[in-house]
Design a protein around this motif. Structure first.
Motif, short mmCIF file in Angstrom:
data_model
loop_
_atom_site.label_atom_id
_atom_site.label_comp_id
_atom_site.label_asym_id
_atom_site.label_seq_id
_atom_site.Cartn_x
_atom_site.Cartn_y
_atom_site.Cartn_z
N GLY A 1 39.19 42.94 38.11
CA GLY A 1 39.91 42.21 37.08
C GLY A 1 39.94 40.74 37.43
O GLY A 1 39.99 40.38 38.63
N ALA A 2 39.89 39.88 36.43
CA ALA A 2 39.94 38.43 36.68
C ALA A 2 40.69 37.75 35.56
O ALA A 2 40.71 38.21 34.41
CB ALA A 2 38.52 37.86 36.79
N GLY A 3 41.34 36.63 35.90
CA GLY A 3 42.05 35.87 34.88
C GLY A 3 43.35 36.51 34.45
O GLY A 3 43.94 37.33 35.17
N ASP A 4 43.80 36.16 33.25
CA ASP A 4 45.12 36.56 32.78
C ASP A 4 45.28 38.06 32.58
O ASP A 4 46.41 38.55 32.52
CB ASP A 4 45.44 35.84 31.47
CG ASP A 4 45.58 34.34 31.61
OD1 ASP A 4 45.65 33.86 32.76
OD2 ASP A 4 45.63 33.64 30.58
N ALA A 5 44.18 38.80 32.45
CA ALA A 5 44.28 40.24 32.18
C ALA A 5 44.58 41.06 33.43
O ALA A 5 44.87 42.24 33.33
CB ALA A 5 42.99 40.75 31.53
N GLY A 6 44.51 40.45 34.60
CA GLY A 6 44.74 41.18 35.84
C GLY A 6 46.21 41.41 36.12
O GLY A 6 47.08 40.66 35.67
N SER A 7 46.51 42.45 36.89
CA SER A 7 47.89 42.80 37.22
C SER A 7 48.44 42.00 38.40
O SER A 7 49.59 42.20 38.79
CB SER A 7 47.98 44.30 37.55
OG SER A 7 47.22 44.60 38.73
N MET A 8 47.66 41.10 38.96
CA MET A 8 48.10 40.35 40.13
C MET A 8 49.37 39.56 39.80
O MET A 8 49.53 39.06 38.68
CB MET A 8 47.02 39.36 40.56
CG MET A 8 45.64 39.97 40.75
SD MET A 8 44.71 40.11 39.18
CE MET A 8 44.29 38.42 38.84
N GLY B 1 46.55 34.11 45.77
CA GLY B 1 47.50 33.95 44.68
C GLY B 1 47.55 32.55 44.11
O GLY B 1 48.42 32.23 43.29
N TYR B 2 46.60 31.70 44.50
CA TYR B 2 46.63 30.30 44.07
C TYR B 2 46.69 30.14 42.55
O TYR B 2 45.96 30.79 41.80
CB TYR B 2 45.40 29.54 44.59
CG TYR B 2 45.32 28.11 44.08
CD1 TYR B 2 46.04 27.10 44.71
CD2 TYR B 2 44.57 27.79 42.95
CE1 TYR B 2 45.98 25.79 44.24
CE2 TYR B 2 44.51 26.48 42.48
CZ TYR B 2 45.23 25.49 43.12
OH TYR B 2 45.18 24.20 42.64
N GLY B 3 47.56 29.26 42.13
CA GLY B 3 47.61 28.82 40.74
C GLY B 3 48.13 27.39 40.73
O GLY B 3 48.75 26.93 41.70
N SER B 4 47.85 26.69 39.67
CA SER B 4 48.30 25.30 39.57
C SER B 4 48.88 25.06 38.18
O SER B 4 48.36 25.56 37.19
CB SER B 4 47.13 24.34 39.81
OG SER B 4 47.56 23.00 39.62
N CYS B 5 49.95 24.30 38.17
CA CYS B 5 50.60 23.98 36.90
C CYS B 5 50.96 22.49 36.91
O CYS B 5 52.00 22.11 37.45
CB CYS B 5 51.86 24.83 36.73
SG CYS B 5 52.58 24.72 35.09
N PRO B 6 50.08 21.64 36.38
CA PRO B 6 50.42 20.21 36.31
C PRO B 6 51.53 19.97 35.28
O PRO B 6 51.29 20.01 34.08
CB PRO B 6 49.10 19.55 35.88
CG PRO B 6 48.05 20.60 36.09
CD PRO B 6 48.74 21.91 35.86
#
Length: 413
Positions: free
Chosen positions: A293-300, A335-340
């Motif tokens: 799974g990748a992107g927004d559809a993943g359960s991570m 778990g990296y994500g970024s929100c400017p």
């Protein structure tokens, strides 16, 4: 009976995660036979919609033809996936045709569930009701901001998960900045009604955000979830712990509830949440080893952002190729994500974090302190990141996100 078409790798979804994964795979192994299932003729740079709603970008710069971003070496299947048969390594399309695969990557994104707010769909784009979560509505946000001189503006945020958890606030801060510049902010009653219990999920960024809440005179209402909108009477209904609250408005910026795509939620691939049931580190399915799974559809449990997809795509490429070669996935996702967080025109708080709220800055603190508003961060979002998206991420260039050997992430998470 039509014979199923076979491919080495089938990718469901031609959004940010799907295209970037395909490109990263092909850069590593150009001979791969990859099919991408995607019915849309357009591809959107969705992080740009916040800027459209603030009058910084024009909407058309965030849209390109899907044909222009689809890797030339893949087979583009121009229709929707309908069902999965993972026990038979098979995907069934909307027209009943089937594809078989050695490895499957599921990346169809998240569904905006506008219908879960009573009365919302009938009034979107009119009666002062808007949302930067839709390409055609973001320009209406800017129209409303420019026209509002007094009254009440409400910005809503539903329960998690949502893509870009900072976007509801970004719309609010940029609107307030425009009203402050126009000299009318003092005449506008601004409310932020957030279904959650905190302003932002990573505590390190909250102090700087609260400075802007106070600067703009925003009334912060936590535990307040939008459940109904009456457009003609300009009334919004919120569920709170004390019961339902009705508020009239002159402008209402809505962020819709968000759920897994139904065809994923109904499939054998789904977790209880409806999202693709994957290991949060390898992004490999917990029951089907040749599915990722990748992107927004993943359960991570990471923040669902384009930056997260950018980090995940090369990792999925490496791990998928390992499985294709009969090996175990060698790379872990942190778990990296970024929100400017656009707190005013020209300044951004560059939130970068991973699992457990751990800060994961891309730049040294002397260059950008992500916990404080900075002009350099604004230049990054307004000038650099759109270019990187179109010319880097979607083409398999892995600047700052190239996979590294497995780290000891599991014990820390």
């Amino acid at each position: 009976m039509t014979t199923a078409r076979h491919h080495d790798i089938v990718i469901v979804g031609g959004g940010a995660a799907g295209i970037a994964t395909a490109s990263s795979l092909l850069r590593r192994r150009p001979s791969l036979d990859i099919a991408v299932i995607e019915p849309s003729e357009d591809h959107f740079y969705q992080p740009g919609w916040t800027m459209v709603g603030a009058g910084v970008f024009q909407a058309p710069v965030t849209r390109r033809a899907m044909a222009s971003v689809m890797p030339k070496a893949v087979t583009w299947v121009r229709q929707a996936a309908a069902t999965f048969q993972p026990d038979h390594n098979q995907v069934t399309l909307a027209d009943g045709a089937t594809l078989t695969y050695q490895v499957l990557v599921v990346a169809p994104g998240i569904r905006l569930a506008w219908e879960k707010i009573a009365g919302l769909e009938e009034t979107l784009g009119s009666n002062g009701v808007t949302s930067n979560y839709r390409y055609d509505l973001a320009p209406y946000t800017w129209e409303l901001v420019q026209g509002l001189k007094s009254g009440r503006a409400i910005f809503s945020q539903p329960p998690m998960p949502i893509k870009c958890a900072g976007a509801p606030q970004k719309a609010m801060y940029l609107s307030c900045d425009a009203w402050e510049e126009a000299g009318v902010l003092g005449n506008i009653d601004v409310e932020f009604r957030n279904a959650g219990a905190v302003l932002f999920g990573v505590a390190d960024y909250v102090p700087a955000l609260m400075e802007y809440v106070e600067r703009y005179g925003i009334q912060l209402k936590l535990g307040s979830n939008l459940v109904a909108v009456d457009g003609p009477s300009r009334t919004a209904t919120f569920a709170t712990a004390e019961g339902e609250v009705q508020r009239t408005f002159d402008m209402l910026h809505v962020v819709p509830p968000q759920v897994a795509p139904q065809f994923v939620a109904d499939s054998p691939l789904a977790a209880e949440s409806g999202f693709v049931d994957v290991d949060q580190f390898t992004l490999q399915h917990v029951r089907y080893p040749n599915v990722f799974g990748a992107g927004d559809a993943g359960s991570m449990p990471n923040a669902k952002t384009a930056a997260a997809a950018r980090k995940q795509a090369p990792l999925v490429a490496v791990n998928a190729l390992a499985v294709l070669d009969g090996k175990a996935p060698p790379i872990d996702y942190d778990g990296y994500g970024s929100c400017p967080l656009t707190v005013e025109r020209g300044k951004i708080i560059l939130a970068e974090f991973g699992y457990g709220g751990k800060l994961l800055p891309s730049f040294p603190e002397w260059l950008i302190d992500g916990t404080r508003p900075a002009r350099l961060s604004w230049l990054l979002k307004s000038e650099v990141l759109p270019w990187v998206y179109w010319n880097g991420m979607l083409k398999g260039h892995e600047w700052l996100v190239r996979p590294k050997p497995r780290l000891t992430l599991r014990d820390a998470a």
